[in-house]
Design a protein around this motif. Structure first.
Motif, PDB file in Angstrom:
ATOM      1  N   GLY A 100      -3.602 106.032  55.054  1.00 32.75           N
ATOM      2  CA  GLY A 100      -4.931 106.673  55.320  1.00 32.75           C
ATOM      3  C   GLY A 100      -5.112 106.783  56.884  1.00 32.75           C
ATOM      4  N   ASP A 104      -4.353 110.678  57.618  1.00 37.62           N
ATOM      5  CA  ASP A 104      -5.716 111.199  57.940  1.00 37.62           C
ATOM      6  C   ASP A 104      -6.324 110.880  59.214  1.00 37.62           C
ATOM      7  N   TYR A 130      -5.963 104.738  49.767  1.00 36.01           N
ATOM      8  CA  TYR A 130      -6.710 103.814  50.553  1.00 36.01           C
ATOM      9  C   TYR A 130      -7.225 102.525  49.715  1.00 36.01           C
ATOM     10  N   THR A 133     -10.337 100.096  50.630  1.00 32.96           N
ATOM     11  CA  THR A 133     -11.519 100.074  50.671  1.00 32.96           C
ATOM     12  C   THR A 133     -11.853 100.362  49.024  1.00 32.96           C
ATOM     13  N   GLN A 136      -9.347 104.833  46.828  1.00 30.77           N
ATOM     14  CA  GLN A 136      -9.878 106.320  47.225  1.00 30.77           C
ATOM     15  C   GLN A 136      -8.557 107.304  47.701  1.00 30.77           C
ATOM     16  N   ARG A 137      -8.447 108.548  47.375  1.00 27.69           N
ATOM     17  CA  ARG A 137      -7.607 109.646  47.520  1.00 27.69           C
ATOM     18  C   ARG A 137      -7.104 109.496  49.210  1.00 27.69           C
ATOM     19  N   SER A 138      -5.886 109.813  49.592  1.00 29.09           N
ATOM     20  CA  SER A 138      -5.803 110.025  50.924  1.00 29.09           C
ATOM     21  C   SER A 138      -4.869 111.116  50.870  1.00 29.09           C
ATOM     22  N   THR A 148     -10.411 106.543  42.587  1.00 27.59           N
ATOM     23  CA  THR A 148     -11.900 106.701  42.625  1.00 27.59           C
ATOM     24  C   THR A 148     -12.532 107.762  42.975  1.00 27.59           C
ATOM     25  N   THR A 149     -12.004 108.676  43.934  1.00 24.32           N
ATOM     26  CA  THR A 149     -12.465 109.749  44.180  1.00 24.32           C
ATOM     27  C   THR A 149     -11.972 111.250  43.750  1.00 24.32           C
ATOM     28  N   VAL A 151     -11.315 111.574  40.020  1.00 23.64           N
ATOM     29  CA  VAL A 151     -11.443 110.914  38.780  1.00 23.64           C
ATOM     30  C   VAL A 151     -10.458 111.598  37.544  1.00 23.64           C
TER      31      VAL A 151
ATOM     32  N   ALA B  55     -18.342 112.012  44.042  1.00 29.89           N
ATOM     33  CA  ALA B  55     -17.085 112.657  43.570  1.00 29.89           C
ATOM     34  C   ALA B  55     -17.208 112.589  41.832  1.00 29.89           C
ATOM     35  N   GLU B  69     -10.939 113.917  56.269  1.00 27.64           N
ATOM     36  CA  GLU B  69      -9.907 112.813  56.963  1.00 27.64           C
ATOM     37  C   GLU B  69     -10.672 111.919  57.889  1.00 27.64           C
TER      38      GLU B  69
END
Lengths: 301, 394
Positions: A100, A104, A130, A133, A136-138, A148-149, A151, B55, B69
């Motif tokens: 991340g 990013d 990530y 946290t 989550q996607r990176s 989790t982001t 799904v 999401a 990002e």
């Protein structure tokens, strides 16, 4: 160097709060053995920032600056400039960030430091999410993986960070994986001896993030290399050399293991196998990987 | 797929009318109910659950979720989406809020309706990521450079996370200004019962679109449609209005006027007074035992909860204590504080910071009463007795 010959000194001390099977701690332990005591480490927000220094312990045995998420390479550039001004040329400046903080939010600072030829080593330990946290996607998350982001599975393919780094034409960059400690150690050791900006990326399969059982960390890394999802290579002065099994795959001496073998044990790909096999998406990822290897063969054989 | 706010579909996606959910999730619910169709965010504790919820749910009502990002990109995308015609929102916590400050000012300057949920955690810097605080209450007011007015709400309950997120969208659309929902790690990570309002209980405000003849349209002046409104009509991109949007000082036609004192003064006065003119209309306070109070606790957000218990404790002992809770902290409710200060002998201000909102309270109480700051930092809420001891006369 063989594992049995690694220095006995430890720079990651007991007191780490890492999850069982954590690949980041495995990687850090080997990296610091290769770099030795005269190392200053700059760490942005990432798992390492938390797990290696959770109150009341600090498991680092070297000076560490835990800096803002976007700032690892820029902070390292400052430390490096000041140390060199004081004539301390034997100190290695190491920026140690997750995917991340590299792919990013930290990309701008990293690109700047590489372009300005900062004399440091930037290591990205890539667990493809990530984790710190909560998964989550990176930009490093592979296609179709659950986070989790994402799904229903990520819709995009991961960024080819190696290509971005090589576009900076730095003296040394490499990809490695925690499952090959000798490869990792040797690459870090080599980077240490080279003047100028160095970039190393380590694939670190994360048990809670990838949803596999904690004793399988090393196995998941090996499978990533054997399936060609990850490649071991190094690039010295713009000349790319593939290492280990990746070299055999490149030269068509062995066939890549089907990526299903790597995906199936991971809960993050479960929706591709249960209740019904999602042949389309598995094939899409397989074809994407094959395309990458075709490109490798075209340019690097 | 074209997004159209579909109340029935939104309620199908949200599920039962009464639920037991997380404060962060209630912000998601509020956004969906308000007609939010775009969310851009970046993972950060303790706000990640807002992004995760968006999401999951936003695509199901026809909206778009993007993970950016970084937080700079998050707010920039939200601003872009707003100009593209969407009701747009992001969520973050301290470090991300700091990164958003430049675009926050850009949204003010370009009069872009958008909502920022800040689930505050202790700072400065990385601070205590999993613990709550109220340390960004002045940052939201003064954090970006230059002269501007902030609109900021502070929920004290999970229900209010939903209700005030809806309100935030309404105010953003009405005033064409970024609106911040200043929740915190305590409320954001708290699970409580919420009741989802029926459609007829909801008040939804949408920005006034530009409809005037395209040749006569003036993009950055008082409204050409509404009487006595300093809020310009919104020329959504793609509707044929030729609009130049810039963070540079611009005249009423939107053209840069970087060397004109008068143009800058006119612009900044309009974008600040469009909010401050309505200060009293905007005021949102909740009063408890204020009528006969001689001591008042002025509070907001999570701190209102132990404060309320402290006030109840004092009342049981026969002490005439009241509580004024600010649901909307900025623009500051000057009249309420002036009136309160003229009535009571002492105002007690508990805050999960070293003293922020106590300053405007002190300023607007104009020396009429004593103003006492009760700070607490380190990620723990006040205990009721820590506030109560300031209510016992001494």
């Amino acid at each position: 160097m063989a594992i049995k010959d690694f220095p006995i000194e430890e720079y990651v001390l007991p007191g780490s709060a890492a999850c069982p099977g954590c690949p980041a701690t495995i990687a850090l332990r080997i990296v610091l053995k290769a770099l030795g005591k005269k190392t200053v480490m700059i760490v942005p927000a990432c798992c390492t920032a938390v797990i290696e220094s959770l109150y009341p312990h600090t498991s680092f045995n070297i000076p560490v600056m835990n800096i803002a998420f976007e700032a690892a390479a820029a902070g390292a550039a400052g430390v490096e400039a000041a140390l060199r001004k004081l004539g301390k040329n034997d100190v290695t400046v190491l920026a140690w960030a997750g995917d991340g903080g590299t792919y990013d939010i930290g990309l701008q600072a990293l690109s700047g430091a590489l372009e300005r030829e900062t004399n440091f080593i930037y290591i990205c330990y890539n667990n493809q999410i990530y984790s710190n946290t909560g998964i989550q996607r990176s930009g490093a998350t592979p296609y179709a993986a659950w986070t989790t982001t994402t799904v229903g599975g990520k819709k995009e393919f991961r960024k080819e960070m190696g290509d971005i780094i090589r576009a900076h034409h730095i003296p040394y960059s490499a990809q490695t994986c925690i499952s090959y400690p000798d490869d990792l150690y040797n690459k870090v050791k080599k980077a240490k001896e080279i003047e100028g900006p160095k970039y190393i990326e380590i694939l670190t399969p994360c048990p809670p993030g990838w949803r596999f059982s904690m004793e399988k960390t090393v196995e998941m890394g090996r499978l990533a290399v054997e399936t060609g999802v990850w490649a071991l290579y190094e690039c010295k002065n713009d000349v790319v050399t593939f290492n280990g099994k990746s070299r055999l795959i490149l030269e068509n001496k062995i066939k890549r293991v089907p990526i299903e073998e790597w995906m199936r044990p991971q809960g993050r790909f479960k929706h591709l196998f249960v209740p019904k096999k999602d042949v389309k998406r598995i094939k899409a990822l397989e074809e994407h990987i094959e395309k990458i290897w075709e490109r490798y063969r075209k340019y690097y054989i | 797929m074209k997004y159209k706010r579909d109340p029935k579909r939104i309620r199908e996606v949200l599920g039962d009318k009464i639920q037991f959910i997380l404060g962060d999730m209630a912000c998601v619910y509020g956004g969906l109910l308000a007609g939010c169709s775009f969310f851009a965010g970046y993972p950060i504790t303790p706000a990640s659950e807002v992004a995760e919820g968006m999401a999951r749910l936003l695509p199901r009502v026809g909206g778009t979720y993007i993970q950016m990002e970084d937080e700079i990109g998050s707010l920039a995308a939200v601003i872009g989406a707003s100009w593209g015609g969407a009701k747009a929102m992001t969520a973050t916590s301290g470090p991300g809020f700091s990164l958003m400050m430049e675009n926050y000012g850009y949204a003010v300057m370009t009069e872009t309706p958008c909502v920022i949920v800040n689930v505050q955690r202790t700072g400065p810097s990385t601070g205590q990521p999993t613990l709550g605080a109220q340390g960004d209450m002045m940052q939201v007011r003064w954090g970006t450079h230059g002269d501007f007015e902030a609109i900021a709400l502070a929920p004290s309950t999970v229900q209010e996370c939903m209700d005030l997120t809806i309100e935030a969208f309404n105010l953003a659309e009405k005033y064409r200004n970024p609106v911040c929902v200043m929740t915190d790690g305590e409320i954001g990570h708290l699970r409580e019962r919420i009741v989802i309002p029926d459609e007829k209980e909801l008040k939804i405000i949408n920005r006034v679109p530009a409809t005037i003849d395209k040749e006569k349209f003036i993009p950055f002046s008082n409204s050409q449609i509404q009487k006595n409104s300093k809020v310009p009509d919104f020329p959504t991109f793609g509707t044929g209005y030729h609009t130049y949007v810039t963070g540079l000082t611009h005249n009423i036609y939107g053209f840069p006027a970087t060397d004109k004192q008068k143009d800058h003064q006119e612009l900044v006065l309009r974008i600040t007074t469009k909010i401050t003119d309505d200060r009293e209309k905007l005021t949102m306070v909740e009063k408890l035992y204020i009528d006969d109070a001689k001591i008042a606790v002025v509070t907001y957000g999570a701190t209102a909860r132990p404060a309320e218990t402290a006030v109840e404790m004092a009342r049981r002992k026969g002490i005439k204590v009241g509580m004024l809770r600010l649901k909307l902290v900025w623009p500051f409710p000057i009249k309420e504080i002036q009136n309160l200060a003229s009535q009571v002998d002492k105002i007690v201000v508990p805050e999960m910071n070293l003293g922020q909102i106590v300053h405007p309270i002190r300023e607007y109480s104009e020396g009429q009463c004593e103003v006492v700051n009760v700070p607490k930092v380190g990620g723990e809420m006040h205990l009721p007795h820590e506030i109560f001891k300031y209510l016992e006369g001494k």
